[in-house]
Write a protein that holds these residues in place. Structure first.
Motif, mmCIF file in Angstrom:
data_model
loop_
_atom_site.group_PDB
_atom_site.id
_atom_site.type_symbol
_atom_site.label_atom_id
_atom_site.label_comp_id
_atom_site.label_asym_id
_atom_site.label_seq_id
_atom_site.Cartn_x
_atom_site.Cartn_y
_atom_site.Cartn_z
ATOM 1 N N ASP A 219 14.297 12.463 46.015
ATOM 2 C CA ASP A 219 12.801 11.778 45.808
ATOM 3 C C ASP A 219 12.429 11.943 44.265
ATOM 4 O O ASP A 219 11.920 12.510 43.650
ATOM 5 N N ASN A 220 12.932 10.328 43.807
ATOM 6 C CA ASN A 220 12.677 10.204 42.413
ATOM 7 C C ASN A 220 11.309 9.703 42.048
ATOM 8 O O ASN A 220 11.073 8.857 41.652
ATOM 9 N N ALA A 221 10.432 10.582 42.450
ATOM 10 C CA ALA A 221 8.925 10.176 42.238
ATOM 11 C C ALA A 221 8.297 9.953 41.161
ATOM 12 O O ALA A 221 7.347 8.968 40.880
ATOM 13 N N TYR A 222 9.147 10.579 40.224
ATOM 14 C CA TYR A 222 8.516 10.610 38.839
ATOM 15 C C TYR A 222 9.542 9.935 37.836
ATOM 16 O O TYR A 222 9.541 10.218 36.492
ATOM 17 N N GLY A 223 10.578 9.153 38.119
ATOM 18 C CA GLY A 223 11.523 8.565 37.348
ATOM 19 C C GLY A 223 11.097 7.842 36.101
ATOM 20 O O GLY A 223 11.768 8.048 35.171
ATOM 21 N N ILE A 224 9.898 7.165 36.135
ATOM 22 C CA ILE A 224 9.252 6.528 35.079
ATOM 23 C C ILE A 224 8.179 7.042 34.563
ATOM 24 O O ILE A 224 7.514 6.322 33.724
ATOM 25 N N HIS A 225 7.651 8.377 34.982
ATOM 26 C CA HIS A 225 6.571 8.828 34.793
ATOM 27 C C HIS A 225 6.617 9.738 33.442
ATOM 28 O O HIS A 225 6.135 11.031 33.763
ATOM 29 N N HIS A 226 6.780 9.400 32.301
ATOM 30 C CA HIS A 226 6.841 10.074 31.166
ATOM 31 C C HIS A 226 5.403 10.237 30.599
ATOM 32 O O HIS A 226 4.526 9.279 30.919
ATOM 33 N N LEU A 227 5.223 11.221 29.907
ATOM 34 C CA LEU A 227 3.974 11.520 28.980
ATOM 35 C C LEU A 227 3.957 11.089 27.837
ATOM 36 O O LEU A 227 2.909 11.008 27.168
ATOM 37 N N SER A 228 5.200 10.514 27.307
ATOM 38 C CA SER A 228 5.194 9.740 26.125
ATOM 39 C C SER A 228 5.752 8.556 26.161
ATOM 40 O O SER A 228 6.952 8.435 27.164
ATOM 41 N N THR A 232 12.514 9.818 22.741
ATOM 42 C CA THR A 232 13.174 11.087 22.424
ATOM 43 C C THR A 232 12.338 11.924 23.158
ATOM 44 O O THR A 232 12.871 13.182 23.186
ATOM 45 N N GLN A 233 11.349 11.767 23.594
ATOM 46 C CA GLN A 233 10.278 12.650 24.321
ATOM 47 C C GLN A 233 10.624 12.319 25.721
ATOM 48 O O GLN A 233 9.509 13.019 26.465
ATOM 49 N N GLN A 234 11.374 11.644 26.330
ATOM 50 C CA GLN A 234 11.503 11.481 27.530
ATOM 51 C C GLN A 234 12.852 11.962 28.277
ATOM 52 O O GLN A 234 13.926 12.206 27.410
ATOM 53 N N ASP A 235 12.750 12.708 29.215
ATOM 54 C CA ASP A 235 13.703 13.200 30.022
ATOM 55 C C ASP A 235 14.628 12.229 30.492
ATOM 56 O O ASP A 235 14.281 11.256 30.836
ATOM 57 N N GLN A 236 16.083 12.530 30.409
ATOM 58 C CA GLN A 236 17.149 11.309 30.994
ATOM 59 C C GLN A 236 17.910 11.963 32.518
ATOM 60 O O GLN A 236 17.804 13.281 32.471
ATOM 61 N N LEU A 237 17.974 11.261 33.440
ATOM 62 C CA LEU A 237 18.522 11.903 34.676
ATOM 63 C C LEU A 237 19.952 11.024 35.043
ATOM 64 O O LEU A 237 20.106 9.924 34.955
ATOM 65 N N LEU A 238 20.947 11.873 35.140
ATOM 66 C CA LEU A 238 22.103 11.215 35.744
ATOM 67 C C LEU A 238 21.699 10.638 37.167
ATOM 68 O O LEU A 238 21.029 11.209 37.895
ATOM 69 N N ASP A 239 22.424 9.613 37.656
ATOM 70 C CA ASP A 239 22.114 9.080 38.886
ATOM 71 C C ASP A 239 23.127 9.538 39.872
ATOM 72 O O ASP A 239 24.153 9.696 39.753
ATOM 73 N N ILE A 240 22.470 10.182 40.757
ATOM 74 C CA ILE A 240 23.006 10.866 41.928
ATOM 75 C C ILE A 240 24.030 10.060 42.860
ATOM 76 O O ILE A 240 25.060 10.509 43.223
ATOM 77 N N ARG A 241 23.483 8.719 43.100
ATOM 78 C CA ARG A 241 24.257 7.799 43.860
ATOM 79 C C ARG A 241 25.743 7.540 43.237
ATOM 80 O O ARG A 241 26.739 7.705 43.903
ATOM 81 N N ARG A 242 25.602 7.211 41.850
ATOM 82 C CA ARG A 242 26.964 7.010 41.316
ATOM 83 C C ARG A 242 27.815 8.372 41.301
ATOM 84 O O ARG A 242 28.948 8.400 41.407
ATOM 85 N N ALA A 243 27.308 9.310 40.951
ATOM 86 C CA ALA A 243 27.745 10.792 40.917
ATOM 87 C C ALA A 243 28.373 10.928 42.156
ATOM 88 O O ALA A 243 29.409 11.493 42.419
ATOM 89 N N CYS A 244 27.833 10.874 43.388
ATOM 90 C CA CYS A 244 28.162 10.897 44.820
ATOM 91 C C CYS A 244 29.498 10.046 44.972
ATOM 92 O O CYS A 244 30.592 10.468 45.360
#
Lengths: 429, 429
Positions: A219-228, A232-244
């Motif tokens: 549930d990538n509910a907050y994928g683009i919901h940065h506070l900044s 450089t102040q944003q988290d990055q997430l590896l994509d699970i589908r391509r990883a699978c």
């Protein structure tokens, strides 16, 4: 001031009495403040008002492929809406299906399809003696509500700074074929705000599972919901589908997202991404269920948000409203609680929540005290399956809805309740 | 000209040859006409364009109870939308739940809840060895698609001028506890246009059923879809829920309706009405599935349609567009087919379809011929469960989508195909 745990009995009693007086003075104010749910504020909703005039004329109603969005049809979404939601899902449009206004509804229905019909030819889960599910904790109460509705046995696993405790997850799924899946809020997690590390994503994608039909509900509910809006102040997430895909388990994950916290929670659009085989299977089961979701609203969203750049610009406006609230939470908690000991809380870079850990055995009492003083919090225990937090410690703080001045007042009450409950607890022990 | 069945072999052969030449001339035109689905025409969709500017400002977004319709919440619909949909459902607002854009989706989900969880404490249907369902035929293909998706065994019963053959229905449900329900399109039925008589409604409500959890799925899709605004030319339907209540079976029925053929098929709202016990049971199961449906669209519909009077005025505009099409169908069929014998068709006073009965053994061939000449009809057999019309006779004509001139051309082709298929059939026999 020393930590409460180090106070002598009498000092603790006088502290408790002073806090009780302070608490009674809050109570006398007759407050009605709410930090319970991750609802956008009115100021955030106002950001999307121009969307409502994106479709007013007949010419506005036609999708790029010529579809009249007013009429029946298009089971999986108009092409431009697939592209937009692919940005939110960090995937390709061909792997995306666009739905109605609720990603929770997609997750529930996806679970129901696995339950009633099985997934990709596997045994329907309703035919099994027992189905179990991994629940990283603290986690999202509505997720736990879905699995509970199906009578699926939920197993808590620890949620760390970099995602679920993967040693524990790997051990459990390797040995127990009745464990059919795991809930994940992989980025700016609900409630801790933590983002899964690349290693955690890869281990989830590649781990050997006793159940061939093990599924990650991502549930990538907050994928683009940065506070900044500073990258450089944003988290990055590896994509699970391509990883699978890379790990040889292409069908292991279902990914979900929505615009509920981008445009309007009550009137947004939602979407899912998955492998081609999963998408085909799902569409075959969806076909008797619905002719198509609201395409005018899909088109409205595309005309308003356009693309990844448009999304990012729009989300920066949300961040400008939300950031001061999160800063206020951290400041108030630091000022009020750093000295007394026993409390920790998260400092997320995105999402909608702060995860607060009270001294063990205090969470229920804190929420009860706050409620009686007119400040509604998410129920204590809500972040655990069956609402049972074994330490009675975790409380989810949702600072988005109230205006800053109300939030400020609510946090004063909350801090007082934490201190009072802690003092009471130490006096009981 | 005498009826085809009375023609001598040689006369039939020369008739067949002449029809083949006529058919080939149609084919040569390269037509692309569609009488397959009950889709409103573009002119009908244009009637509702003002609805899209009913909500443009912040002040427009608030429901009468103060709810900000942009935000999360309200599982069962805003109060004014319940009242509006109560008109369509011929029920009281307190018995109504408002959903998203698809009543098919409500029916599927209602079936899924009975399947997975049982209804009102009864055994979940998925736990039973066999579940059967009564299907008045000819009927609606998407209904049959829902029951088929769950592996429910469908039993055809005759659909007469006043509703299902109640002697047969009563006999079947009295003796077989595995029969759990019946599909009904009670008014301007799909496809025959027939409306259930008061007696049929009362017998459905009161008949003894071997299954305690027998359920009537009452799809009142065409409840206000008259072809005339003259009340004497409109069918009246007795309300099933009050009839069930009066018969001591208050929980027997689920009623469904939508604005798909009132405003926009792709972007309307839908609703359900049922007993208070059924509503409470359903809401308990919906609660983990969704927070709430699109309230802005609910409000948009209320601001545009207002109430029963507004609905009636709006539906009169649809009728003005649809009536000439239905008149054209009847005229073309009468002119082309009255003489040849063996064909009958319905003359509905509302709804979206004409039910055409070709000579036995001809329907598939007619639809095939029409398709090859560029005229798409609903598939032969579609009006029966499993697409198996035992007489290979019934064809659903859907005249709503094409403009009148296209409909005229399509009907010429259809009439030719009917005559050609009939002549071929008689020559084979």
């Amino acid at each position: 001031m020393p930590a409460y745990a180090e106070l002598a009995h009498e000092a603790l009693e006088s502290t408790r009495d002073a806090l009780t007086r302070e608490y009674e003075s809050f109570k006398a104010k007759g407050l009605a403040l709410n930090m319970a749910r991750g609802k956008p504020s009115r100021a955030q909703l106002d950001l999307s008002m121009p969307m409502l005039t994106c479709i007013v004329d007949v010419d506005d109603c036609t999708a790029e492929d010529g579809t009249d969005c007013r009429n029946y049809g298009v089971l999986d979404g108009i092409p431009e809406a697939k592209r937009l939601m692919a940005v939110m899902l960090d995937d390709d449009a061909e792997h995306v299906v666009v739905f109605g206004n609720s990603s929770l509804n997609i997750m529930y229905d996806t679970m129901a399809r696995c339950w009633m019909f099985g997934t990709l030819g596997h045994m329907p889960w309703c035919k099994l003696d027992e189905v179990k599910w991994l629940c990283p904790c603290p986690g999202y109460d509505r997720h736990f509500g879905v699995t509970e509705a199906f009578g699926i046995k939920m197993i808590p696993v620890a949620m760390n700074e970099d995602g679920p405790d993967m040693d524990e997850v790997e051990r459990l799924v390797a040995e127990d074929a009745s464990i059919k899946g795991i809930w994940c809020v992989p980025k700016y997690s609900n409630p801790s705000g933590a983002t899964y590390s690349d290693e955690v994503v890869r281990r989830l994608a590649g781990m050997p599972c006793a159940a061939d039909d093990f599924r990650i509900f991502w549930d990538n509910a907050y994928g683009i919901h940065h506070l900044s809006d500073d990258a450089t102040q944003q988290d990055q997430l590896l994509d699970i589908r391509r990883a699978c895909d890379g790990a040889g388990n292409p069908d292991r994950c279902f990914k979900f997202a929505s615009t509920s916290k981008v445009t309007f929670p009550g009137a947004g659009i939602s979407a899912m991404a998955a492998s081609s085989a999963n998408i085909a299977d799902m569409k075959a089961h969806m076909s008797p269920q619905i002719i198509g979701h609201d395409k005018l609203n899909q088109l409205r969203h595309v005309k308003f948000l356009h693309d990844g750049k448009g999304l990012a610009e729009h989300m920066a406006k949300h961040a400008a409203i939300l950031r001061p609230k999160f800063e206020l939470v951290d400041r108030k908690l630091s000022e009020g609680l750093s000295d007394i000991g026993g409390c920790t809380w998260s400092k997320p870079r995105g999402g909608y929540f702060v995860s607060f850990n009270a001294p063990a055995g205090c969470a229920k009492r804190i929420v009860e005290l706050a409620k009686d003083a007119g400040v509604t919090m998410t129920g204590a225990g809500a972040t655990w399956p069956y609402k049972q937090d074994p330490a009675d410690s975790n409380i989810r703080i949702a600072p988005s809805l109230p205006p800053v001045e109300e939030l400020d007042a609510a946090l004063d009450v909350f801090v007082c309740c934490v201190k009072l409950a802690y003092a009471e607890k130490l006096l009981q022990d």
